[in-house]
Write an enzyme that holds these catalytic residues in place. Structure first.
Site, PDB file in Angstrom:
ATOM      1  N   TYR A 135       0.864  -1.189   0.000  1.00 53.70           N
ATOM      2  CA  TYR A 135       0.000   0.000   0.000  1.00 53.70           C
ATOM      3  C   TYR A 135       0.894   1.229   0.000  1.00 53.70           C
ATOM      4  O   TYR A 135       1.544   1.525   0.998  1.00 53.70           O
ATOM      5  CB  TYR A 135      -0.908  -0.051   1.229  1.00 53.70           C
ATOM      6  CG  TYR A 135      -1.832   1.130   1.439  1.00 53.70           C
ATOM      7  CD1 TYR A 135      -2.091   2.072   0.444  1.00 53.70           C
ATOM      8  CD2 TYR A 135      -2.475   1.292   2.665  1.00 53.70           C
ATOM      9  CE1 TYR A 135      -2.945   3.137   0.664  1.00 53.70           C
ATOM     10  CE2 TYR A 135      -3.340   2.350   2.896  1.00 53.70           C
ATOM     11  CZ  TYR A 135      -3.561   3.275   1.899  1.00 53.70           C
ATOM     12  OH  TYR A 135      -4.407   4.332   2.123  1.00 53.70           O
ATOM     13  N   LYS A 164      -1.742  -1.495  -3.811  1.00 57.33           N
ATOM     14  CA  LYS A 164      -2.702  -0.389  -3.806  1.00 57.33           C
ATOM     15  C   LYS A 164      -1.884   0.879  -4.006  1.00 57.33           C
ATOM     16  O   LYS A 164      -1.123   1.281  -3.129  1.00 57.33           O
ATOM     17  CB  LYS A 164      -3.478  -0.353  -2.487  1.00 57.33           C
ATOM     18  CG  LYS A 164      -4.418   0.842  -2.369  1.00 57.33           C
ATOM     19  CD  LYS A 164      -5.057   0.911  -0.987  1.00 57.33           C
ATOM     20  CE  LYS A 164      -5.923   2.164  -0.864  1.00 57.33           C
ATOM     21  NZ  LYS A 164      -6.498   2.302   0.508  1.00 57.33           N
TER      22      LYS A 164
END
Length: 294
Positions: A135, A164
């Site tokens: 992320y 992400k």
């Protein structure tokens, strides 16, 4: 095999008025998401106020989400930390609980070097037998996973399979896709750039918008994957004013306000987050009304 394809919701953590976790309400939110097309539940992320949960609450939220979801969609557990050992502990607990994957945010505040990021993510990933989604959100962490670093990780650690990407830098996303040569599944971490990331080979989005508009967020991705790029773009642009309002203050302040406006009664925020300013809340409500959310 991808962890999921489509729109995953970075779900809020509802609180009672005394700011204890409201598990009954969390179940209602999960049902609302799944019944409206959400493709994955991401629990205990930024939007879930994970930084203000105790370790016990964090693990219990993960367990509850997995048990309540009952395999209807994949559950991805946010287990990242700026302490490697803490992230390992949370990730192991998520595996025991039955998570389908873990989401690991870059270490915040420490501002690790790229070498430090490689060592951090490698240690966590090798401690579990679950797919890992990195992320990258440098605006919140002060630390950016460079494309070359991601390529090193995906080429040396078998279960690091996705990212992400929330840098809001589409050129960096393009470089990431190029450098990783299809070995890393990329998901937009920004609701305002779902279509651009999809155009670079992205598989979907980990979404804040989906908390209040799950069907529409799912459809933005689904239309693109079905070849209806114009329909996807039109829907993305229709909801852009709502998305902008959802980020007029730091997430998840606005999205919790939005859910409360919709009648979900997700409760207050935990300190140091405070309630949304009235002027911003009015804009949010006005934009939600325009698209029929309230």
């Amino acid at each position: 095999m991808a962890i999921f394809t489509g729109a995953g919701v970075a779900i809020v953590t509802p609180f009672k008025e005394n700011r204890e976790v409201n598990y009954e309400k969390l179940g209602e939110l999960i049902d609302f998401q799944i019944n409206n097309g959400t493709d994955s539940i991401i629990i205990c992320g930024t939007t879930g106020e994970s930084s203000t949960l105790t370790h016990e609450e964090h693990i219990e939220c993960i367990r509850f989400a997995i048990e309540y979801t009952k395999k209807r969609v994949p559950v991805i557990a946010g287990t990242g930390s700026n302490c490697t050992e803490t992230a390992i502990y949370l990730s192991k607990e998520a595996q025991v609980a039955g998570a389908d994957a873990v989401l690991l945010v870059t270490p915040y505040y420490n501002k690790a070097t790229q070498k430090g990021l490689i060592e951090h993510f490698t240690a966590i990933a090798k401690s579990i037998d679950l797919p890992v989604m990195l992320y990258n959100v440098p605006s919140r962490t002060g630390c950016n996973i460079l494309p070359g670093t991601a390529a090193t990780l995906v080429n040396t650690v078998d279960n690091i399979v996705a990212m992400k990407e929330a840098s809001s830098n589409i050129a960096q996303v393009a470089e990431l896709a190029h450098t990783c040569e299809g070995k890393l599944d990329i998901y937009s971490g920004c609701d305002d750039s779902i279509v651009p990331v999809m155009s670079l080979g992205g598989l979907g989005v980990v979404s804040v918008l989906s908390n209040i508009a799950p069907r529409q967020t799912h459809d933005i991705v689904a239309k693109f994957l079905e070849g209806d790029t114009k329909g996807s773009l039109d829907l993305q642009l229709e909801y852009l004013p709502v998305i902008n309002a959802l980020f007029s203050e730091v997430n998840p302040i606005p999205v919790k306000k939005a859910l409360n406006l919709m009648g979900f009664e997700v409760g207050p925020l935990r300190s140091p987050l405070t309630e949304m300013e009235d002027a911003h809340a009015k804009i949010l409500a006005d934009e939600m009304k325009k698209v029929g959310l309230i």
